[in-house]
Design a protein around this motif. Sequence first.
Motif, PDB file in Angstrom:
ATOM      1  N   GLY A 265       0.754  -1.251   0.036  1.00 19.62           N
ATOM      2  CA  GLY A 265       0.111   0.092   0.083  1.00 19.62           C
ATOM      3  C   GLY A 265       0.908   1.254   0.013  1.00 19.62           C
ATOM      4  N   TRP A 266       1.807   1.279   0.830  1.00 23.84           N
ATOM      5  CA  TRP A 266       2.755   2.290   0.828  1.00 23.84           C
ATOM      6  C   TRP A 266       3.373   2.632  -0.608  1.00 23.84           C
ATOM      7  N   LEU A 267       3.896   1.629  -1.242  1.00 22.61           N
ATOM      8  CA  LEU A 267       4.581   1.603  -2.486  1.00 22.61           C
ATOM      9  C   LEU A 267       3.678   2.125  -3.650  1.00 22.61           C
ATOM     10  N   ALA A 268       2.381   1.871  -3.359  1.00 25.23           N
ATOM     11  CA  ALA A 268       1.419   2.091  -4.361  1.00 25.23           C
ATOM     12  C   ALA A 268       1.166   3.870  -4.333  1.00 25.23           C
ATOM     13  N   GLN A 269       1.043   4.057  -3.009  1.00 27.10           N
ATOM     14  CA  GLN A 269       0.983   5.613  -2.965  1.00 27.10           C
ATOM     15  C   GLN A 269       2.411   6.310  -3.150  1.00 27.10           C
ATOM     16  N   LYS A 270       3.359   6.028  -2.959  1.00 27.81           N
ATOM     17  CA  LYS A 270       4.640   6.458  -3.547  1.00 27.81           C
ATOM     18  C   LYS A 270       4.650   6.619  -5.186  1.00 27.81           C
ATOM     19  N   ALA A 271       4.272   5.431  -5.728  1.00 22.04           N
ATOM     20  CA  ALA A 271       4.074   5.487  -7.217  1.00 22.04           C
ATOM     21  C   ALA A 271       3.234   6.669  -7.458  1.00 22.04           C
ATOM     22  N   GLN A 272       2.181   6.750  -7.056  1.00 23.57           N
ATOM     23  CA  GLN A 272       0.972   7.884  -7.307  1.00 23.57           C
ATOM     24  C   GLN A 272       1.805   9.157  -7.114  1.00 23.57           C
ATOM     25  N   PHE A 273       2.236   9.258  -5.942  1.00 25.18           N
ATOM     26  CA  PHE A 273       2.910  10.656  -5.617  1.00 25.18           C
ATOM     27  C   PHE A 273       3.871  10.880  -6.651  1.00 25.18           C
ATOM     28  N   ALA A 274       4.799  10.082  -7.058  1.00 24.81           N
ATOM     29  CA  ALA A 274       5.804  10.331  -7.765  1.00 24.81           C
ATOM     30  C   ALA A 274       5.261  10.785  -9.369  1.00 24.81           C
ATOM     31  N   ALA A 275       4.462  10.032  -9.667  1.00 24.96           N
ATOM     32  CA  ALA A 275       3.682  10.529 -11.029  1.00 24.96           C
ATOM     33  C   ALA A 275       3.029  11.777 -10.925  1.00 24.96           C
ATOM     34  N   LEU A 276       2.458  12.481  -9.698  1.00 24.85           N
ATOM     35  CA  LEU A 276       1.871  13.566  -9.433  1.00 24.85           C
ATOM     36  C   LEU A 276       2.880  14.659  -9.531  1.00 24.85           C
ATOM     37  N   LEU A 277       4.246  14.449  -8.954  1.00 21.79           N
ATOM     38  CA  LEU A 277       5.109  15.573  -8.904  1.00 21.79           C
ATOM     39  C   LEU A 277       5.698  15.591 -10.339  1.00 21.79           C
ATOM     40  N   GLN A 278       5.686  14.639 -11.126  1.00 24.59           N
ATOM     41  CA  GLN A 278       5.997  14.925 -12.699  1.00 24.59           C
ATOM     42  C   GLN A 278       5.264  15.247 -13.331  1.00 24.59           C
ATOM     43  N   SER A 279       4.057  14.990 -13.222  1.00 33.17           N
ATOM     44  CA  SER A 279       2.920  15.733 -14.115  1.00 33.17           C
ATOM     45  C   SER A 279       2.550  17.108 -13.739  1.00 33.17           C
ATOM     46  N   LEU A 280       2.536  17.439 -12.419  1.00 32.07           N
ATOM     47  CA  LEU A 280       2.124  18.832 -12.128  1.00 32.07           C
ATOM     48  C   LEU A 280       3.293  19.795 -11.733  1.00 32.07           C
ATOM     49  N   GLY A 281       4.396  19.300 -11.351  1.00 35.73           N
ATOM     50  CA  GLY A 281       5.651  20.240 -11.210  1.00 35.73           C
ATOM     51  C   GLY A 281       5.542  20.797 -10.064  1.00 35.73           C
ATOM     52  N   PRO A 282       6.857  21.395  -9.554  1.00 34.62           N
ATOM     53  CA  PRO A 282       7.109  21.720  -8.153  1.00 34.62           C
ATOM     54  C   PRO A 282       6.438  23.185  -7.843  1.00 34.62           C
ATOM     55  N   ASP A 283       5.837  23.946  -8.838  1.00 34.19           N
ATOM     56  CA  ASP A 283       5.113  25.191  -8.568  1.00 34.19           C
ATOM     57  C   ASP A 283       3.781  24.867  -7.801  1.00 34.19           C
ATOM     58  N   ARG A 284       3.222  23.267  -8.141  1.00 32.37           N
ATOM     59  CA  ARG A 284       2.015  23.152  -7.563  1.00 32.37           C
ATOM     60  C   ARG A 284       2.274  22.033  -6.522  1.00 32.37           C
ATOM     61  N   VAL A 285       3.110  21.291  -6.625  1.00 30.65           N
ATOM     62  CA  VAL A 285       3.191  20.122  -5.765  1.00 30.65           C
ATOM     63  C   VAL A 285       4.488  19.922  -5.205  1.00 30.65           C
ATOM     64  N   ARG A 286       4.573  19.676  -3.888  1.00 30.63           N
ATOM     65  CA  ARG A 286       6.110  19.538  -3.421  1.00 30.63           C
ATOM     66  C   ARG A 286       5.922  18.335  -2.432  1.00 30.63           C
ATOM     67  N   SER A 287       7.131  17.546  -2.004  1.00 28.27           N
ATOM     68  CA  SER A 287       7.047  16.604  -1.295  1.00 28.27           C
ATOM     69  C   SER A 287       7.537  16.866   0.008  1.00 28.27           C
ATOM     70  N   LEU A 288       7.485  15.864   1.021  1.00 28.32           N
ATOM     71  CA  LEU A 288       8.280  15.985   2.321  1.00 28.32           C
ATOM     72  C   LEU A 288       7.935  14.668   2.972  1.00 28.32           C
ATOM     73  N   ASP A 289       9.126  14.293   3.649  1.00 25.02           N
ATOM     74  CA  ASP A 289       8.869  13.006   4.362  1.00 25.02           C
ATOM     75  C   ASP A 289       9.079  13.421   5.973  1.00 25.02           C
ATOM     76  N   SER A 290       8.425  12.680   6.838  1.00 25.25           N
ATOM     77  CA  SER A 290       8.065  13.116   8.288  1.00 25.25           C
ATOM     78  C   SER A 290       9.540  13.110   8.910  1.00 25.25           C
ATOM     79  N   ASP A 291      10.528  12.401   8.640  1.00 27.85           N
ATOM     80  CA  ASP A 291      11.670  12.448   9.155  1.00 27.85           C
ATOM     81  C   ASP A 291      12.456  13.740   9.021  1.00 27.85           C
ATOM     82  N   ARG A 292      12.205  14.165   7.795  1.00 25.99           N
ATOM     83  CA  ARG A 292      12.781  15.757   7.693  1.00 25.99           C
ATOM     84  C   ARG A 292      11.894  16.725   8.315  1.00 25.99           C
TER      85      ARG A 292
END
Length: 347
Positions: free
Chosen positions: A230-257
């Motif tokens: 389930g986690w990997l599926a969400q990461k695959a989706q998030f990676a696709a969103l970052l690529q399609s929408l770009g950093p102006d609209r979508v950014r990522s953050l991990d909880s450790d950071r």
Amino acid sequence: MAPAMNDKVTDMGAIARNPAWLAHRYDERQDQIHLIHVDREQRASATFLTDEYLKSDPPLVVSRSAMLAEAPAPAPMHFIFHTAYCCSTLLARALDRPGMASTLKEPVLLNDMVGWRHRGGTGRQIAMVMDQGLGLLARPFAAGEAMIIKPSNIVNGLIPAMMAMKPDAKALLLYAPLEQYLSSIARKGLWSRRWARELLIKQIRDGAIPFGFDQSDYLELTDLQAAAVGWLAQKAQFAALLQSLGPDRVRSLDSDRLMADPAGSMAELIRHFRLSIDDGGIDAILAGPAFTTDSKTGNAFGAERRKDDKRQAIAAHGEEIAMVLHWAEELAKRFDVPMQLDHGLAG
């Protein structure tokens, strides 16, 4: 306590303009919105905006068309999408600041869109009602505030539609590193393991598992393997969103950071969402309850407590976690799923 209401609503305009009347549920059979009266203080204190955490009077049920006819223009809207077990509730609490933003933690109205989809609702029907529902949710308590919505992660399959509907909206894709995610599930026991399987079932229904499993393969997975898929599926989706929408609209953050650099992360997130904050505002947020108390228990919380919780989970379940982590990393390599996402907040 909600104001007393007659059986027949006589001032729909006053209801629609009052953000304390939360658009809580949608009944597609009757085309009705269920409203509950939840003021800002109640929303802030509730872990999630679900019946489990909200003690409200019976809902006020109104037709969708009547509510929309009187609703004010929505405020600017942004999203926190997440994988769960990643401090998303902490962030939603931190951003709920009078004059800056109002936040909604897992409004059930959006879950209803997922349920409707699984019951056979058409894409056109759901898209129209979800677009209107987001507008009804975006009624802040103070003029000039943005609305930050943190949906439940069972809504993640609808992220592309929501971002298309709201072209001015920005989003954060928040996730926990896989070892942290698995540790949290293992430490919290049976009900958390069951939750991971329930999430996987919903992802299967959404067609969101791109890893070539047969139906029988899922039955052979351990609880933590199911969680990792389930986690990997969400990461695959998030990676696709970052690529399609770009950093102006979508950014990522991990909880450790986030927990290692809360000041930098909050400053970057506030800039990403284009929020206005007064001098000293970030220091006040970091000293406030969002970063110092557990959102679910109210107990003391912080980066060290999170590390201690992980250490306890590793001590009790380390062999299982390590085996599943290695298995998941091999699966990620095979299907080109990144373990770390691009376009991270600079911090």
